[in-house]
Motif scaffolding. Sequence first.
Motif, short mmCIF file in Angstrom:
data_model
loop_
_atom_site.label_atom_id
_atom_site.label_comp_id
_atom_site.label_asym_id
_atom_site.label_seq_id
_atom_site.Cartn_x
_atom_site.Cartn_y
_atom_site.Cartn_z
N ARG A 381 -2.05 -3.13 2.49
CA ARG A 381 -3.10 -2.13 2.28
C ARG A 381 -3.76 -1.75 3.60
O ARG A 381 -4.09 -0.59 3.83
CB ARG A 381 -4.13 -2.66 1.30
N THR A 382 -3.94 -2.72 4.47
CA THR A 382 -4.56 -2.46 5.77
C THR A 382 -3.73 -1.47 6.57
O THR A 382 -4.28 -0.63 7.30
CB THR A 382 -4.69 -3.78 6.56
N PHE A 383 -2.40 -1.54 6.43
CA PHE A 383 -1.52 -0.71 7.25
C PHE A 383 -0.91 0.44 6.45
O PHE A 383 0.15 0.95 6.81
CB PHE A 383 -0.42 -1.57 7.87
N SER A 384 -1.57 0.83 5.36
CA SER A 384 -1.10 1.94 4.56
C SER A 384 -2.06 3.11 4.66
O SER A 384 -3.28 2.93 4.80
CB SER A 384 -0.95 1.53 3.08
N ARG A 385 -1.50 4.33 4.60
CA ARG A 385 -2.31 5.55 4.61
C ARG A 385 -1.69 6.52 3.62
O ARG A 385 -0.49 6.81 3.69
CB ARG A 385 -2.34 6.16 6.01
N GLY A 387 -0.87 5.98 0.69
CA GLY A 387 0.20 5.34 -0.06
C GLY A 387 1.44 5.04 0.74
O GLY A 387 2.41 4.49 0.20
N LEU A 388 1.47 5.38 2.02
CA LEU A 388 2.63 5.14 2.86
C LEU A 388 2.33 4.04 3.87
O LEU A 388 1.27 4.05 4.52
CB LEU A 388 3.04 6.42 3.60
N LEU A 389 3.24 3.11 4.01
CA LEU A 389 3.07 1.99 4.92
C LEU A 389 3.38 2.44 6.35
O LEU A 389 4.44 3.02 6.61
CB LEU A 389 4.01 0.84 4.53
N ARG A 390 2.44 2.18 7.25
CA ARG A 390 2.68 2.43 8.68
C ARG A 390 3.52 1.27 9.21
O ARG A 390 3.01 0.26 9.66
CB ARG A 390 1.36 2.56 9.43
N ARG A 391 4.83 1.44 9.13
CA ARG A 391 5.75 0.35 9.33
C ARG A 391 5.65 -0.27 10.72
O ARG A 391 5.71 -1.50 10.88
CB ARG A 391 7.17 0.85 9.09
N GLY A 392 5.50 0.55 11.72
CA GLY A 392 5.43 0.02 13.07
C GLY A 392 4.26 -0.92 13.27
O GLY A 392 4.42 -2.03 13.80
N ALA A 393 3.08 -0.49 12.83
CA ALA A 393 1.89 -1.33 12.98
C ALA A 393 2.00 -2.59 12.14
O ALA A 393 1.61 -3.68 12.56
CB ALA A 393 0.65 -0.52 12.59
N PHE A 394 2.54 -2.44 10.92
CA PHE A 394 2.73 -3.59 10.03
C PHE A 394 3.66 -4.62 10.68
O PHE A 394 3.36 -5.82 10.72
CB PHE A 394 3.31 -3.11 8.70
N ASP A 395 4.79 -4.15 11.21
CA ASP A 395 5.76 -5.06 11.82
C ASP A 395 5.18 -5.75 13.05
O ASP A 395 5.42 -6.94 13.27
CB ASP A 395 7.03 -4.30 12.19
N ARG A 396 4.43 -5.02 13.85
CA ARG A 396 3.85 -5.62 15.06
C ARG A 396 2.84 -6.71 14.70
O ARG A 396 2.80 -7.77 15.33
CB ARG A 396 3.18 -4.54 15.92
N GLN A 397 2.03 -6.45 13.66
CA GLN A 397 1.05 -7.45 13.24
C GLN A 397 1.74 -8.69 12.71
O GLN A 397 1.36 -9.83 13.03
CB GLN A 397 0.12 -6.86 12.17
N ALA A 398 2.78 -8.52 11.88
CA ALA A 398 3.50 -9.66 11.32
C ALA A 398 4.18 -10.46 12.42
O ALA A 398 4.17 -11.70 12.41
CB ALA A 398 4.53 -9.17 10.29
N ALA A 399 4.79 -9.76 13.39
CA ALA A 399 5.45 -10.45 14.50
C ALA A 399 4.46 -11.25 15.33
O ALA A 399 4.75 -12.38 15.76
CB ALA A 399 6.20 -9.45 15.36
N ALA A 400 3.29 -10.67 15.56
CA ALA A 400 2.27 -11.38 16.35
C ALA A 400 1.79 -12.62 15.61
O ALA A 400 1.57 -13.68 16.22
CB ALA A 400 1.10 -10.43 16.63
N GLN A 401 1.61 -12.51 14.30
CA GLN A 401 1.16 -13.65 13.51
C GLN A 401 2.22 -14.75 13.50
O GLN A 401 1.91 -15.94 13.63
CB GLN A 401 0.86 -13.20 12.08
N ALA A 402 3.48 -14.36 13.36
CA ALA A 402 4.57 -15.34 13.37
C ALA A 402 4.65 -16.03 14.73
O ALA A 402 4.86 -17.25 14.82
CB ALA A 402 5.89 -14.67 13.03
N ALA A 403 4.47 -15.28 15.80
CA ALA A 403 4.52 -15.87 17.14
C ALA A 403 3.37 -16.84 17.35
O ALA A 403 3.52 -17.90 17.98
CB ALA A 403 4.48 -14.76 18.19
#
Length: 536
Positions: A381-385, A387-403
């Motif tokens: 929900r944070t990275f959606s606008r 109803g569409l997911l802002r995939r790039g921002a979502f992926d970057r946040q997930a990658a940073a959290q995993a790292a």
Amino acid sequence: MSARGNTGPDPAAAPSNGADSSAPAIGVRGLSRSFGPVRALSDVSFDVTSGEITALLGENGAGKSTLLKILAGLQPPSRGTVTVFGEEVTSFSPTAMLDRHGVAIVPQELSLLPDRSVADNVLSGIEPGHRWFPSRRRMVERTRDLLAGLDLRVDPNAPVRSLDLATQQLVVVARSVARGCRVLILDEPTAMLTPAEAERLFSLMDGLKAAGTTMLYVSHRMPEVFRLADRIEVLRDGTHVASWRREDTTPDQAVAAMVGRELGGFSRRAARPVGPADRPALRVRELSGRRHTDISFDLRPGEILGVAGLPDSGRVELLHNIFGGDRGTGGTVELLGEPYLRRDPVASVGRRLAFVPGERRAQGLLTTMSVGENVGALTTRTFSRLGLLRRGAFDRQAAAQAARLRVKTATMGQPITSLSGGNQQKAVLGRWLAIDPGVLILDEPTRGVDVGAKAEIYEQLSALADKGLAILCSSSDLPELLTLTDRIAVLGEGRLVGVVETADATEESLMTLATGAVSPTVRPGPRPHHPKGTPR
């Protein structure tokens, strides 16, 4: 204890297929296994001595699971050979490994028919009588004799679903013995067992060993390994790195070989300041629900409060009640200074209450999704606008959290199920930390996790508490609670029987409280602590 029934097969008997009973029970030579560009095993060679218990150690991701699948016949090697009592294995299938070579596995996920009887499960496929009309009477008699020979007091007619997990595991062992198993592989068999249940399994293993059965035992628990094993073999990063007789090594040496570095023993969390007593992050008063009644305690910012108790104590149900996964029957919860009345999981996410469940595969993982989707699942929900997911921002946040949590993965797009147990657990923890929780609840935070990943999780949780996060942690592993926590709340038969300072607690004092061996008013340990307003 006798390890064989008088009607069951003799696991120590010489094989009838021409194999050499004086050879190693299992010989692995130059074994490699690749999955595309990923090499899970690389040139692994070692022997499993006949009639002994060999422990196979390694961090999650070291290649143990791949090796066990090969030995159980679930997949072939890419290169190398496997021999069983001197005979080379040429057909890798579970049927060939068991029927021709006498190799069986007791997996972590038990493959039983829950609605069928014990006898049906033990003798499935080898029922006495006519192929289409097996004799029920003879099935029950043969199963009863086999179980008696294994010193298992189980009704052959009982449905498997009615048995506890420990007894179900023993039924799997009995099924293997009934099929003439000479080599038994046990994969983390005590991960879900209480100490008493584990001792039942160990007694059975002792009897099987005395009868000549060879065992390959996989465990992360060093006390078990050094109690059971005759020999220890260690894998690291898909290669074989160490081999000892048990008496020639120590737990510290074994751990260092597994992780490639000295970890040292886990020390208790040092005393440090926590938030003010009059402003707890979580306040629970007279909370009641399934298996728990009138539970009251406070959890302060920066504190790690453990929850200890036997499996039927209600500690797991208490966590689900607080989070809103179970409907309670009474009592109140205050979260971050505000009443939390209509609790449910969705509302808890919005209120910054996080919960890492103990059943990782059943309740924690989104098994059809990727690593990145698992880590970022609560932030869509944070990275959606619109109803569409802002995939790039979502992926970057997930990658940073995993790292941040040091999740070891080739890419964020690979399936979450392809990761080791420790990395799966860190990914689930990362998902909940992404909501910036004010209170974090964990159940069995390192179940099925190797010592290296366990050390990393302990380090992360301690650092989070140091930054002010309030953590409520339930575990059946008392040394874990004594390592992680500042205080420990002990439940017995659904009631809070004491809250003790971890610095003053011992395994014995906690178990004494949990089992009701003393009245809760008797002090468990040298200097227990009962905060104001907490039942004694």
